[in-house]
Design an enzyme around this catalytic site. Structure first.
Site, PDB file in Angstrom:
ATOM      1  N   ASN A 144      -1.203  -6.807  -5.644  1.00  0.00           N
ATOM      2  CA  ASN A 144      -1.862  -6.861  -4.347  1.00  0.00           C
ATOM      3  C   ASN A 144      -3.359  -6.630  -4.579  1.00  0.00           C
ATOM      4  OD1 ASN A 144      -2.780  -6.492  -1.748  1.00  0.00           O
ATOM      5  ND2 ASN A 144      -1.676  -4.570  -1.399  1.00  0.00           N
TER       6      ASN A 144
ATOM      7  N   LYS B 196      -5.745  -6.789  -2.476  1.00  0.00           N
ATOM      8  CA  LYS B 196      -6.435  -6.198  -1.317  1.00  0.00           C
ATOM      9  C   LYS B 196      -7.745  -6.959  -1.053  1.00  0.00           C
ATOM     10  CE  LYS B 196      -4.014  -1.985  -2.336  1.00  0.00           C
ATOM     11  NZ  LYS B 196      -3.932  -0.539  -2.278  1.00  0.00           N
TER      12      LYS B 196
ATOM     13  N   HIS C 104       1.928  -3.193   4.903  1.00  0.00           N
ATOM     14  CA  HIS C 104       1.249  -2.338   3.933  1.00  0.00           C
ATOM     15  C   HIS C 104       0.649  -1.128   4.657  1.00  0.00           C
ATOM     16  CE1 HIS C 104      -1.511  -0.845   0.951  1.00  0.00           C
ATOM     17  NE2 HIS C 104      -0.757  -1.452   0.072  1.00  0.00           N
TER      18      HIS C 104
ATOM     19  N   GLU D 215      -2.058   0.315   4.426  1.00  0.00           N
ATOM     20  CA  GLU D 215      -3.454   0.158   4.876  1.00  0.00           C
ATOM     21  C   GLU D 215      -3.506  -0.637   6.176  1.00  0.00           C
ATOM     22  OE1 GLU D 215      -4.811  -1.399   1.139  1.00  0.00           O
ATOM     23  OE2 GLU D 215      -4.397   0.556   0.249  1.00  0.00           O
TER      24      GLU D 215
ATOM     25  N   GLU E 154       6.368   2.470  -0.838  1.00  0.00           N
ATOM     26  CA  GLU E 154       5.057   2.924  -1.305  1.00  0.00           C
ATOM     27  C   GLU E 154       4.696   4.229  -0.595  1.00  0.00           C
ATOM     28  OE1 GLU E 154       2.561  -0.561  -2.870  1.00  0.00           O
ATOM     29  OE2 GLU E 154       2.395  -0.622  -0.700  1.00  0.00           O
TER      30      GLU E 154
ATOM     31  N   GLY F  25      -3.477   4.356  -4.571  1.00  0.00           N
ATOM     32  CA  GLY F  25      -4.892   4.421  -4.920  1.00  0.00           C
ATOM     33  C   GLY F  25      -5.378   5.828  -5.242  1.00  0.00           C
TER      34      GLY F  25
ATOM     35  N   SER G  36      -0.046   3.685  -7.472  1.00  0.00           N
ATOM     36  CA  SER G  36      -0.618   4.096  -8.764  1.00  0.00           C
ATOM     37  C   SER G  36       0.264   3.764  -9.962  1.00  0.00           C
ATOM     38  CB  SER G  36      -0.973   5.582  -8.738  1.00  0.00           C
ATOM     39  OG  SER G  36      -1.964   5.827  -7.763  1.00  0.00           O
TER      40      SER G  36
HETATM   41  P1  PGA Z   1      -2.301   1.143  -6.128  1.00  0.00           P
HETATM   42  O1  PGA Z   1      -1.922   0.334  -4.795  1.00  0.00           O
HETATM   43  O2  PGA Z   1      -1.484   0.567  -7.252  1.00  0.00           O
HETATM   44  O3  PGA Z   1      -3.770   0.941  -6.298  1.00  0.00           O
HETATM   45  O4  PGA Z   1      -1.950   2.579  -5.873  1.00  0.00           O
HETATM   46  C1  PGA Z   1      -0.601  -0.038  -4.536  1.00  0.00           C
HETATM   47  C2  PGA Z   1      -0.540  -0.778  -3.230  1.00  0.00           C
HETATM   48  O5  PGA Z   1      -1.285  -0.430  -2.315  1.00  0.00           O
HETATM   49  O6  PGA Z   1       0.238  -1.738  -3.077  1.00  0.00           O
END
Ligand code: PGA
Length: 249
Positions: A9, A11, A94, A96, A166, A172, A212
């Site tokens: 992803n 983003k 997601h 976010e 997640e 992140g 992560s």
């Molecule tokens: P990340 O993000 O691997 O940077 O923690 C995962 C995601 O948001 O799908």
């Protein structure tokens, strides 16, 4: 056998030039794998990525879409638009999108229905926040997200569903769920799907872990019985790291 999947992803990262660079790097070193590999660039880069990857097994997927068929929704993209660009898979829910763009379980249920009506595959994301886990409400929260976002679907739609657990506190942040925490939650998710639908559907649905995932922890997380792959954010922006994660599966 359930499908193993590694999805990147991106983003809101990578303009057209950077998309081209990253995909060129990826293609140079792409390992042979039985896993499905996907990348989700921004809308702007979708078609460029599709063209760059057309001869490769890597699938290009979208990060979001609207539930309406068309109309006065400034700034939004519909299922039909994605399909016309040969994009058949979309990430929905997601954290976010939920946190910064006010996407609710109800909105997501509508988006999921629209995607399914267009015979798209959905990578459905969900997961608890840190306060939920600290107050021991993580199972309850996850169950409620599944129920409200997906359990209106007919059984046959589940062949088009990929789940992505997640935990918000791991996205992140560099903090990952331990393999045991991931396995515990994935087993719970599978049991919840089995109770609502059937053990056949639950056995077949791929459940990805996200939060992560890096080259140094991927193997251990992916080795858990109910973890069928990963949704990768930060590490998918670096070809070497993303490839190492694909190799880990
Ligand atoms: P990340 O993000 O691997 O940077 O923690 C995962 C995601 O948001 O799908």
């Amino acid at each position: 056998m359930r499908r193993k999947i590694v999805a990147g992803n991106w983003k809101m990262n990578n303009d057209l030039g950077q998309t081209d660079e990253l995909l060129t790097e990826l293609l140079k070193k792409m390992p042979e794998t039985e896993a499905s590999v996907m990348v989700a660039p921004s809308f702007i880069s979708l078609r460029v990525a599709y063209d760059a990857l057309i001869q490769s097994p890597i699938e290009v997927i979208a990060q979001n879409m609207h539930f309406a068929e068309s109309g006065a929704y400034t700034g939004e993209v519909s299922a039909e638009m994605l399909k016309s660009a040969e994009i058949d898979t979309v990430i929905l829910g997601h954290s976010e999108r939920r946190a910064y763009f006010n996407e609710t379980d109800e909105t997501l249920a509508k988006k999921v229905s629209t995607a399914i009506a267009h015979d798209m595959t959905v990578v459905f994301c969900f997961g608890e926040e840190l306060t939920d886990r600290k107050s021991n409400r993580h199972f309850e929260v996850v169950e409620s997200q599944l129920k409200k976002g997906l359990f209106h679907l007919e059984s046959q739609a589940w062949k088009n569903i990929i789940l992505a657990y997640e935990p918000v506190w791991a996205i992140g942040t560099g903090e990952t769920a331990t393999p045991a925490q991931a396995q515990e939650m994935h087993a719970f998710i599978r049991k919840t799907v089995a109770e609502q639908y059937s053990s056949d559907i639950a056995d077949k649905v791929s459940i990805l872990y996200g939060g992560s995932v890096k080259p140094d922890n991927a193997k251990e997380i992916f080795s858990q019985a109910d973890v069928d792959g990963g949704l990768i954010g930060g590490a998918s922006l670096n070809a070497k790291d993303f490839i190492a994660i694909i190799e880990a599966i």
